[in-house]
Design a protein around this motif. Structure first.
Motif, PDB file in Angstrom:
ATOM      1  N   LEU A 182       0.718  -0.994  -0.162  1.00 59.80           N
ATOM      2  CA  LEU A 182      -0.005  -0.172  -0.051  1.00 59.80           C
ATOM      3  C   LEU A 182       0.545   0.982  -0.340  1.00 59.80           C
ATOM      4  O   LEU A 182       1.951   1.583   0.696  1.00 59.80           O
ATOM      5  N   LEU A 183       1.045   1.750  -1.272  1.00 56.11           N
ATOM      6  CA  LEU A 183       2.038   3.145  -1.326  1.00 56.11           C
ATOM      7  C   LEU A 183       1.226   4.321  -0.978  1.00 56.11           C
ATOM      8  O   LEU A 183       2.158   5.086  -0.714  1.00 56.11           O
ATOM      9  N   SER A 184      -0.514   4.876  -0.757  1.00 59.21           N
ATOM     10  CA  SER A 184      -0.883   6.054  -0.370  1.00 59.21           C
ATOM     11  C   SER A 184      -1.817   5.864   0.609  1.00 59.21           C
ATOM     12  O   SER A 184      -2.785   6.035  -0.014  1.00 59.21           O
ATOM     13  N   VAL A 185      -1.772   5.671   1.609  1.00 57.33           N
ATOM     14  CA  VAL A 185      -2.525   5.662   2.692  1.00 57.33           C
ATOM     15  C   VAL A 185      -1.616   7.035   3.915  1.00 57.33           C
ATOM     16  O   VAL A 185      -0.856   7.730   3.820  1.00 57.33           O
ATOM     17  N   VAL A 203       3.862  -0.865   4.040  1.00 56.31           N
ATOM     18  CA  VAL A 203       3.220   0.250   4.537  1.00 56.31           C
ATOM     19  C   VAL A 203       3.450   1.273   4.228  1.00 56.31           C
ATOM     20  O   VAL A 203       4.475   1.672   4.923  1.00 56.31           O
ATOM     21  N   VAL A 204       2.763   2.419   3.191  1.00 53.91           N
ATOM     22  CA  VAL A 204       3.657   3.954   3.012  1.00 53.91           C
ATOM     23  C   VAL A 204       2.535   4.849   3.374  1.00 53.91           C
ATOM     24  O   VAL A 204       1.349   5.180   2.839  1.00 53.91           O
ATOM     25  N   SER A 205       3.249   5.932   4.633  1.00 54.80           N
ATOM     26  CA  SER A 205       1.747   6.619   4.905  1.00 54.80           C
ATOM     27  C   SER A 205       2.900   7.993   4.768  1.00 54.80           C
ATOM     28  O   SER A 205       3.440   8.141   4.904  1.00 54.80           O
ATOM     29  N   ARG A 237       6.636  -3.707   6.831  1.00 58.23           N
ATOM     30  CA  ARG A 237       7.213  -2.051   6.921  1.00 58.23           C
ATOM     31  C   ARG A 237       6.065  -1.483   6.922  1.00 58.23           C
ATOM     32  O   ARG A 237       5.737  -1.155   5.831  1.00 58.23           O
ATOM     33  N   LEU A 238       6.225  -0.278   8.063  1.00 58.15           N
ATOM     34  CA  LEU A 238       5.869   1.198   7.710  1.00 58.15           C
ATOM     35  C   LEU A 238       6.969   2.225   7.859  1.00 58.15           C
ATOM     36  O   LEU A 238       7.825   2.144   8.098  1.00 58.15           O
ATOM     37  N   VAL A 239       6.363   2.611   6.239  1.00 62.93           N
ATOM     38  CA  VAL A 239       7.730   4.308   6.270  1.00 62.93           C
ATOM     39  C   VAL A 239       6.337   4.715   6.065  1.00 62.93           C
ATOM     40  O   VAL A 239       5.542   5.751   5.407  1.00 62.93           O
ATOM     41  N   ASN A 240       6.970   5.788   7.149  1.00 64.47           N
ATOM     42  CA  ASN A 240       6.903   7.007   6.926  1.00 64.47           C
ATOM     43  C   ASN A 240       7.192   8.621   6.138  1.00 64.47           C
ATOM     44  O   ASN A 240       8.317   8.234   5.997  1.00 64.47           O
ATOM     45  N   GLN A 241       6.455   9.482   4.981  1.00 68.39           N
ATOM     46  CA  GLN A 241       6.693   9.881   4.087  1.00 68.39           C
ATOM     47  C   GLN A 241       6.745  11.455   4.648  1.00 68.39           C
ATOM     48  O   GLN A 241       5.232  11.458   5.117  1.00 68.39           O
ATOM     49  N   TYR A 242       8.200  12.550   3.921  1.00 69.78           N
ATOM     50  CA  TYR A 242       7.087  13.835   4.007  1.00 69.78           C
ATOM     51  C   TYR A 242       7.582  14.087   2.737  1.00 69.78           C
ATOM     52  O   TYR A 242       8.590  14.561   2.187  1.00 69.78           O
ATOM     53  N   VAL A 283       9.572   3.017  10.309  1.00 71.32           N
ATOM     54  CA  VAL A 283       9.223   3.795  11.740  1.00 71.32           C
ATOM     55  C   VAL A 283       9.597   1.385  12.206  1.00 71.32           C
ATOM     56  O   VAL A 283       9.550   0.878  11.403  1.00 71.32           O
ATOM     57  N   PRO A 284      10.093   2.313  13.124  1.00 68.90           N
ATOM     58  CA  PRO A 284      10.613   0.308  13.960  1.00 68.90           C
ATOM     59  C   PRO A 284       9.741  -0.070  14.601  1.00 68.90           C
ATOM     60  O   PRO A 284       7.957   0.635  14.875  1.00 68.90           O
TER      61      PRO A 284
END
Length: 500
Positions: free
Chosen positions: A238-241, A265-267, A287-292, A306-307
């Motif tokens: 999921l690339l854009s949640v 999951v990319v947030s 994997r959970l990645v927080n993007q800005y 995100v760990p």
């Protein structure tokens, strides 16, 4: 230069039978997808589409939307995607400000929306006789316009951002590389059309040779149907949640089960901190990645892995992506000391050309990079941050903008729409937070509104604004409080709304 659409065509040449797109109506192989893209690109080229031509894409979510965007790129033009569920008056404003030269749509939507785009629309349900099918040449260089995307503007009108190919193609390649996307990737399209996140959602998996799953937007928003789509199609990315969407899933007893099998999951779009503080990290097994990153810098500028047991004392958005420079600067564009608060200023590949038709705002926000090579620029985001463990820690804004459900919102846009109501004489919109840390808007209004209930105000706003700009509450006042300088006292209004 080689575009992401060229990469999709290369997959078709190597493995023509590989499935590219899955929808409720069936599947499309890479060969079939590329053939349809090239055929439509031939039509667009015959209509004069070339470098710097803006093709507005007004079609429902599905394969046609994927093909239309790719075809615009294939013939060297640019695209402006529209969410056809938004009010027609707003869509009309978007195509005007975005400089749309050509409209790609269907017969039914052309009749319903009546968008002010010059010339005859290209109707996907009425193939044009004599149209080509040969893929035209790509854009002449990386500085060609790739797409137009709008942000909420302080003027009360959405601002059209001009993003070039060098930024878009570099970014999509980074996403595929950094997240390890490939032929085994099965990604669900989550972001709504009309927003730049949908470009990542749609084309990063296809560039990598993966499979894109497209279902109705309503199905994505219903937990049972969302879970069924993930399960039935073997979705693993999921690339854009948004954090709001993750919090929505976390609030359900079967929330973790809805993400079974999802490895990435990319947030992005808003603060992930409230979700993490509520213990939401355990919802995501992979994997959970927080993007800005702002729209003006091609979607994403930093990312943070995100760990499993994250610290929740601050909003960590990590380190710059490849080809991007992030500087923390003071008002005079000088670097702040280590650990001090500064404005996030972004340079490098993703910096957009500027705002179409808004030279003063472009000059204010896109400035020369005093520490970069000759000709390099920085985008002043208005976000405040400091450096810390894990990279960049966001601290707030230097202006009034807020993030709501992944969308950047300037309250001035809502105020302008409210003041267009004949009974409203004053309007101030302030942000507030609910008990779960979710931001919403409160509208404070004055005027002769005795016969106008909240439903009527919402109906007035719905004619020009999308749902994320709709205030949750309306507060009626005899007069707006002011500061000693005579300006509306927004802090007093926000404090009063928080107490009520």
């Amino acid at each position: 230069m080689r575009t992401f659409v060229d990469e999709i065509a290369a997959h078709a040449a190597r493995e023509p039978g590989r499935i590219a797109v899955t929808t409720p109506a069936g599947e499309l192989t890479y060969a079939e997808l590329t053939a349809r893209v090239d055929a439509l690109a031939g039509v667009l080229a015959a209509r004069g589409a070339r470098a710097e031509t803006v093709c507005a894409v007004a079609v429902a979510r599905g394969v046609d939307a994927v093909i239309a965007v790719a075809a615009a790129v294939r013939c060297g033009a640019a695209f402006l995607t529209l969410d056809v569920e938004q009010p027609p008056r707003r869509l009309a404003a978007l195509v005007r400000s975005g400089g749309a030269d050509l409209l790609v749509t269907t017969t039914a939507l052309a009749g319903r929306l009546r968008l002010p785009v010059p010339g005859r629309p290209v109707l996907l349900d009425r193939p044009e006789a004599g149209a080509g099918g040969t893929a035209p040449a790509g854009p002449p260089d990386g500085r060609a316009l790739a797409y137009v995307s709008h942000t909420s503007g302080s003027t009360g009108e959405p601002s059209p951002v001009l993003v070039e190919h060098r930024g878009l193609d570099s970014y999509l390649r980074f996403v595929a590389r950094d997240f390890g996307l490939g032929p085994g990737t099965v990604a669900l399209q989550v972001a709504p059309l009309g927003y730049d996140a949908s470009v990542r959602d749609t084309f990063a998996p296809l560039l990598a040779g993966g499979r894109l799953v497209v279902v109705d937007r309503s199905a994505v928003l219903r937990p049972e149907e969302f879970g069924a789509a993930v399960r039935d199609h073997g979705v693993n990315a999921l690339l854009s949640v948004t954090p709001s969407f993750l919090a929505f899933l976390a609030g359900r007893p079967d929330g973790a089960g809805l993400l079974n099998g999802v490895r990435l999951v990319v947030s992005s779009g808003e603060s992930l901190r409230p979700f993490l503080a509520a213990g939401g990290r355990s919802l995501v097994g992979g994997r959970l990645v927080n993007q800005y990153g702002p729209t003006e810098c091609t979607m994403t500028s930093t990312r943070y892995e995100v760990p499993a047991d994250p610290a929740t004392g601050s909003d960590v958005v990590g380190t710059p992506i490849d080809g991007v420079v992030v500087r923390l600067l003071d008002e005079d564009l000088r670097p702040v000391p280590e650990g001090a608060t500064g404005e996030v200023c972004i340079g490098g590949n993703g910096v957009a050309r500027g705002y179409r038709g808004l030279p003063a705002r472009t000059a204010e926000c896109f400035v020369p990079d005093p520490s970069g090579p000759p000709g390099s620029r920085l985008y002043r985001t208005g976000d405040l941050a400091r450096s810390g463990p894990g990279g960049l820690h966001l601290l707030g804004r230097r202006d009034r903008q807020v993030k709501i459900r992944g969308h950047r919102v300037d309250p001035a846009e809502v105020e302008g729409a409210l003041l267009a109501h004949p009974g409203v004489t004053g309007a101030v919109v302030t942000p507030a937070e609910d008990g779960r840390g979710r931001v919403f808007l409160v509208a404070h209004v004055t005027g002769d509104l005795g016969g106008t209930d909240d439903g009527a105000l919402r109906a007035h706003l719905a004619a020009t604004l999308p749902p994320h700009l709709m205030p949750r509450r309306f507060v009626r006042l005899a007069e707006l409080p002011t500061t000693r300088s005579g300006k509306a006292d927004r802090r007093a209004l926000a404090d009063a709304a928080g107490r009520s």
